[in-house]
Enzyme design. Sequence first.
Site, PDB file in Angstrom:
ATOM      1  N   HIS A 195       0.788  -1.105   0.035  1.00 49.52           N
ATOM      2  CA  HIS A 195       0.160  -0.146  -0.114  1.00 49.52           C
ATOM      3  C   HIS A 195       0.940   1.384  -0.011  1.00 49.52           C
ATOM      4  O   HIS A 195       0.313   2.425  -0.115  1.00 49.52           O
ATOM      5  CB  HIS A 195      -0.953  -0.006   1.461  1.00 49.52           C
ATOM      6  CG  HIS A 195      -1.972  -1.044   1.320  1.00 49.52           C
ATOM      7  ND1 HIS A 195      -2.838  -1.006   0.150  1.00 49.52           N
ATOM      8  CD2 HIS A 195      -2.278  -2.191   1.840  1.00 49.52           C
ATOM      9  CE1 HIS A 195      -3.839  -2.053   0.601  1.00 49.52           C
ATOM     10  NE2 HIS A 195      -3.128  -2.669   1.553  1.00 49.52           N
TER      11      HIS A 195
ATOM     12  N   ASP B 226      -5.775  12.033   2.623  1.00 49.13           N
ATOM     13  CA  ASP B 226      -5.923  12.093   1.262  1.00 49.13           C
ATOM     14  C   ASP B 226      -7.322  12.544   1.127  1.00 49.13           C
ATOM     15  O   ASP B 226      -8.280  12.342   1.925  1.00 49.13           O
ATOM     16  CB  ASP B 226      -5.951  10.835   0.663  1.00 49.13           C
ATOM     17  CG  ASP B 226      -6.848   9.708   1.076  1.00 49.13           C
ATOM     18  OD1 ASP B 226      -6.743   9.543   2.367  1.00 49.13           O
ATOM     19  OD2 ASP B 226      -7.975   9.185   0.465  1.00 49.13           O
TER      20      ASP B 226
ATOM     21  N   TYR C   9      -5.425  -0.711   9.837  1.00 48.96           N
ATOM     22  CA  TYR C   9      -5.723  -0.512   8.591  1.00 48.96           C
ATOM     23  C   TYR C   9      -6.584   0.926   8.665  1.00 48.96           C
ATOM     24  O   TYR C   9      -7.051   1.358   9.744  1.00 48.96           O
ATOM     25  CB  TYR C   9      -6.526  -1.481   8.022  1.00 48.96           C
ATOM     26  CG  TYR C   9      -5.672  -2.521   7.450  1.00 48.96           C
ATOM     27  CD1 TYR C   9      -5.163  -2.294   6.039  1.00 48.96           C
ATOM     28  CD2 TYR C   9      -5.034  -3.705   8.107  1.00 48.96           C
ATOM     29  CE1 TYR C   9      -4.131  -3.201   5.460  1.00 48.96           C
ATOM     30  CE2 TYR C   9      -4.158  -4.401   7.337  1.00 48.96           C
ATOM     31  CZ  TYR C   9      -3.918  -4.408   6.327  1.00 48.96           C
ATOM     32  OH  TYR C   9      -2.770  -5.132   5.751  1.00 48.96           O
TER      33      TYR C   9
ATOM     34  N   ASN D 271     -13.183   6.767   5.587  1.00 46.73           N
ATOM     35  CA  ASN D 271     -13.204   5.841   6.868  1.00 46.73           C
ATOM     36  C   ASN D 271     -12.309   5.881   7.719  1.00 46.73           C
ATOM     37  O   ASN D 271     -12.448   5.646   8.854  1.00 46.73           O
ATOM     38  CB  ASN D 271     -12.989   4.263   6.169  1.00 46.73           C
ATOM     39  CG  ASN D 271     -14.205   3.803   5.106  1.00 46.73           C
ATOM     40  OD1 ASN D 271     -15.354   4.226   5.656  1.00 46.73           O
ATOM     41  ND2 ASN D 271     -13.837   2.982   4.360  1.00 46.73           N
TER      42      ASN D 271
ATOM     43  N   HIS E 226      -4.268   6.905  -1.141  1.00 47.94           N
ATOM     44  CA  HIS E 226      -4.900   6.506   0.034  1.00 47.94           C
ATOM     45  C   HIS E 226      -3.763   6.860   1.184  1.00 47.94           C
ATOM     46  O   HIS E 226      -4.052   7.039   2.339  1.00 47.94           O
ATOM     47  CB  HIS E 226      -5.570   5.257   0.282  1.00 47.94           C
ATOM     48  CG  HIS E 226      -6.997   5.372   1.169  1.00 47.94           C
ATOM     49  ND1 HIS E 226      -7.786   6.551   1.149  1.00 47.94           N
ATOM     50  CD2 HIS E 226      -7.396   4.582   1.828  1.00 47.94           C
ATOM     51  CE1 HIS E 226      -8.625   6.293   1.914  1.00 47.94           C
ATOM     52  NE2 HIS E 226      -8.672   5.011   2.188  1.00 47.94           N
TER      53      HIS E 226
ATOM     54  N   ASN F  91      -9.522   1.934   8.162  1.00 47.56           N
ATOM     55  CA  ASN F  91     -10.926   1.880   8.940  1.00 47.56           C
ATOM     56  C   ASN F  91     -10.743   1.583  10.429  1.00 47.56           C
ATOM     57  O   ASN F  91     -11.890   1.867  10.956  1.00 47.56           O
ATOM     58  CB  ASN F  91     -11.850   1.047   8.164  1.00 47.56           C
ATOM     59  CG  ASN F  91     -11.519  -0.301   8.304  1.00 47.56           C
ATOM     60  OD1 ASN F  91     -10.356  -0.812   8.969  1.00 47.56           O
ATOM     61  ND2 ASN F  91     -12.079  -1.451   7.555  1.00 47.56           N
TER      62      ASN F  91
END
Length: 201
Positions: free
Chosen positions: A15, A93, A66, A114, A20, A68
């Site tokens: 990632h 972001d 993560y 989220n 994000h 969320n």
Amino acid sequence: MIQLLVGLGNPGPEHALDRHNAGFWFIDQVATAVGVSLKPERGFFGDVARLRLHGHELWLLQPSTYMNRSGQSVGAFARFYKIAPENILVAHDELDLPPGQAKLKLGGGHAGHNGLRDLIAHLGTPNFWRLRLGIGHPGDRAAVVGFVLGKPPQSELKLIEQAMEQSQAVLPQLLKGEFEAAMMQLHRGNRAGGQAAKAGA
């Protein structure tokens, strides 16, 4: 004044280049500029660094949960160090701003983000500062997930990095609690950067 600077993103090398993760990129940029390294802190579910910047103490935090579940990390940290939400700046972001723009904002909703949604739930209030790092919008709501989890082209990445540099330049004002001055300087830089980008197009 700002005591805790949080960057939102998803952990793991898969990632690292996602749009994000713009919040993580900003924290990395600040850490590199001042020569500190973030270290894992299991009790705070994240990577942490402590530094003195412009005569003020500042914490950096990248949640290793993560996106969320970002609030789990930030909430634990803020409770332990007794940092009020209005003394927290969260870099994230922002789909509603184009690459090359960054804006400061206190409070507001989560707009479907989220990470912000979970932060509001864990802090019990939306009244924390946000550094909104523009990444643009794919134009189709159905394409948003793939877009934010995708890598921006080099031209857009360069604009995002420039916006982060402009954001870093207002940290002295934020650390002193001079929020109006910081917003004016940052938003003026957005206009100048946008004009330069148009001239180069």
